[in-house]
Scaffold this motif. Structure first.
Motif, PDB file in Angstrom:
ATOM      1  N   GLU A  61      -4.888  49.523  59.370  1.00 18.65           N
ATOM      2  CA  GLU A  61      -4.883  48.724  57.987  1.00 18.65           C
ATOM      3  C   GLU A  61      -5.894  49.347  57.225  1.00 18.65           C
ATOM      4  O   GLU A  61      -5.868  48.057  56.253  1.00 18.65           O
ATOM      5  N   LYS A  62      -6.512  49.662  57.805  1.00 16.35           N
ATOM      6  CA  LYS A  62      -8.143  49.602  56.364  1.00 16.35           C
ATOM      7  C   LYS A  62      -7.941  51.319  56.176  1.00 16.35           C
ATOM      8  O   LYS A  62      -8.598  51.948  57.480  1.00 16.35           O
ATOM      9  N   PRO A  63      -8.193  51.379  55.164  1.00 11.98           N
ATOM     10  CA  PRO A  63      -8.471  53.226  54.952  1.00 11.98           C
ATOM     11  C   PRO A  63      -9.858  53.371  55.397  1.00 11.98           C
ATOM     12  O   PRO A  63     -10.786  52.441  54.796  1.00 11.98           O
ATOM     13  N   ILE A  66     -13.379  58.123  53.547  1.00 15.41           N
ATOM     14  CA  ILE A  66     -12.081  59.255  53.511  1.00 15.41           C
ATOM     15  C   ILE A  66     -10.962  59.295  52.425  1.00 15.41           C
ATOM     16  O   ILE A  66     -10.521  59.841  51.300  1.00 15.41           O
ATOM     17  N   GLN A  67     -10.131  58.091  53.154  1.00 11.19           N
ATOM     18  CA  GLN A  67      -8.960  57.972  52.276  1.00 11.19           C
ATOM     19  C   GLN A  67      -9.338  57.190  51.812  1.00 11.19           C
ATOM     20  O   GLN A  67      -8.180  56.958  50.865  1.00 11.19           O
ATOM     21  N   GLN A  68     -10.647  56.414  51.420  1.00 15.06           N
ATOM     22  CA  GLN A  68     -10.607  55.876  50.421  1.00 15.06           C
ATOM     23  C   GLN A  68     -10.848  56.254  49.257  1.00 15.06           C
ATOM     24  O   GLN A  68     -10.275  55.934  48.251  1.00 15.06           O
ATOM     25  N   GLN A  85     -16.843  65.004  58.747  1.00 12.37           N
ATOM     26  CA  GLN A  85     -16.719  65.461  60.824  1.00 12.37           C
ATOM     27  C   GLN A  85     -15.223  65.266  61.088  1.00 12.37           C
ATOM     28  O   GLN A  85     -14.497  64.342  60.218  1.00 12.37           O
ATOM     29  N   SER A  86     -15.506  65.893  62.619  1.00 15.51           N
ATOM     30  CA  SER A  86     -13.866  65.159  62.736  1.00 15.51           C
ATOM     31  C   SER A  86     -13.513  63.971  62.999  1.00 15.51           C
ATOM     32  O   SER A  86     -14.681  63.423  63.584  1.00 15.51           O
ATOM     33  N   GLY A  87     -12.249  63.704  63.197  1.00 16.42           N
ATOM     34  CA  GLY A  87     -12.122  62.116  63.494  1.00 16.42           C
ATOM     35  C   GLY A  87     -12.153  61.464  62.401  1.00 16.42           C
ATOM     36  O   GLY A  87     -12.551  60.067  62.667  1.00 16.42           O
ATOM     37  N   THR A  88     -12.379  61.928  61.531  1.00 17.65           N
ATOM     38  CA  THR A  88     -13.271  60.837  60.157  1.00 17.65           C
ATOM     39  C   THR A  88     -11.680  60.230  58.670  1.00 17.65           C
ATOM     40  O   THR A  88     -11.800  59.396  58.160  1.00 17.65           O
ATOM     41  N   GLY A  89     -10.376  61.516  59.672  1.00 20.15           N
ATOM     42  CA  GLY A  89      -9.294  60.407  58.928  1.00 20.15           C
ATOM     43  C   GLY A  89      -8.598  61.185  57.810  1.00 20.15           C
ATOM     44  O   GLY A  89      -7.986  61.206  56.679  1.00 20.15           O
ATOM     45  N   LYS A  90      -8.794  62.992  58.034  1.00 21.21           N
ATOM     46  CA  LYS A  90      -8.732  64.236  56.948  1.00 21.21           C
ATOM     47  C   LYS A  90      -7.033  64.212  56.915  1.00 21.21           C
ATOM     48  O   LYS A  90      -6.986  64.387  55.763  1.00 21.21           O
ATOM     49  N   THR A  91      -6.606  64.449  58.634  1.00 19.39           N
ATOM     50  CA  THR A  91      -5.462  64.996  58.318  1.00 19.39           C
ATOM     51  C   THR A  91      -4.470  63.237  58.101  1.00 19.39           C
ATOM     52  O   THR A  91      -3.310  63.683  56.636  1.00 19.39           O
ATOM     53  N   ALA A  92      -4.974  61.843  57.845  1.00 16.64           N
ATOM     54  CA  ALA A  92      -3.582  61.369  57.061  1.00 16.64           C
ATOM     55  C   ALA A  92      -4.174  60.771  55.615  1.00 16.64           C
ATOM     56  O   ALA A  92      -2.987  60.612  55.201  1.00 16.64           O
TER      57      ALA A  92
END
Ligand SMILES: Nc1ncnc2c1ncn2[C@@H]1O[C@H](COP(=O)(O)OP(=O)(O)OP(=O)(O)O)[C@@H](O)[C@H]1O
Length: 226
Positions: A61-63, A66-68, A85-92
């Motif tokens: 719903e919200k970036p 890191i996505q922002q 850090q791991s799990g912060t949304g780098k892949t997306a």
């Protein structure tokens, strides 16, 4: 391993190291050390409508932080290094950047993502496929332990994105089943892990091999070691 340059390329490890040292010690005018713009919604990023549909359908719903900061510079074609850090949304983040920039009318590999493990490459492929569902993206995971023939069949049928581990991707390049001619985006995921796992000599070989064919936009994702 440094001698494993692809046929036809003139990889020179010493020359590469000296060029890298030069780049890392130069105060490059064009080198951004930070990017200030922050987009606190996906809607504000100017993404393709069908990419937004994919993102929302995936449940985002919200970036994330890191996505922002990371999606838009990637979409602008800038070279991006992101460390989080791991799990912060780098892949997306890099999947969205790639999906935004692909030319979907050209069914050729335009983006290459390298990951250190088969599992990670397959996980990235799933995210890319899911986010790009409404865009009709064709993505393939090229990893060891699977059928070489099947990889060759899928690649010759045409894909937009290849996500893989260095060994199998390198093999596909050497067999010319994967042609680098159209690749304009390159992501090295978990770069520190890749370099510490002994892929060190293969990675510059990839870069050089690709560089000899095209102008490359390099995006490197670095995972810190905690
Ligand atoms: N904007 C978002 N909203 C909700 N969930 C999100 C968002 N971005 C990512 N996630 C979820 O958070 C989890 C971690 O995301 P992701 O795998 O992209 O992180 P990562 O930084 O690449 O992690 P790792 O380094 O462990 O692979 C995943 O389950 C993903 O679906």
């Amino acid at each position: 391993m440094a001698g494993l340059a692809p046929e036809g390329s003139q990889f020179d490890a010493r020359q590469f190291d000296s060029k890298m040292n030069e780049l890392l010690t130069t105060d490059g005018q064009d080198f951004f050390t930070s990017y200030d713009e922050v987009y606190d919604t996906f809607d504000a990023m100017g993404l393709k409508e069908n990419l937004l549909r994919g993102i929302y359908a995936y449940g985002f719903e919200k970036p994330s932080a890191i996505q922002q900061r990371g999606i838009v510079p990637f979409c602008k074609g800038l070279d991006v290094i992101q460390q989080a850090q791991s799990g912060t949304g780098k892949t997306a983040t890099f999947c969205s950047g790639i999906l935004q920039q692909l030319d979907y009318d050209v069914v050729e590999c335009q983006a290459l993502v390298l990951a250190p493990t088969r599992e990670l490459a397959q996980q990235i492929e799933k995210v890319m496929r899911a986010l790009g569902d409404y865009l009709g993206v064709k993505v393939h995971a090229c990893v060891g332990g699977t059928s070489v023939r099947e990889d060759q069949r899928i690649l010759s049928a045409g894909v937009h994105v290849v996500v893989g581990t260095p060994g199998r991707v390198f093999d596909m390049l050497r067999r010319q089943s994967l042609r680098p001619d159209y690749i304009k985006m390159f992501v090295l995921d978990e770069a520190d892990e890749m370099l510490s796992r002994g892929f060190k000599d293969q990675v510059p070989t990839f870069n050089l091999h690709l560089h000899s064919f095209l102008k490359l936009s390099v995006t490197v994702y670095i995972m810190p070691s905690f």
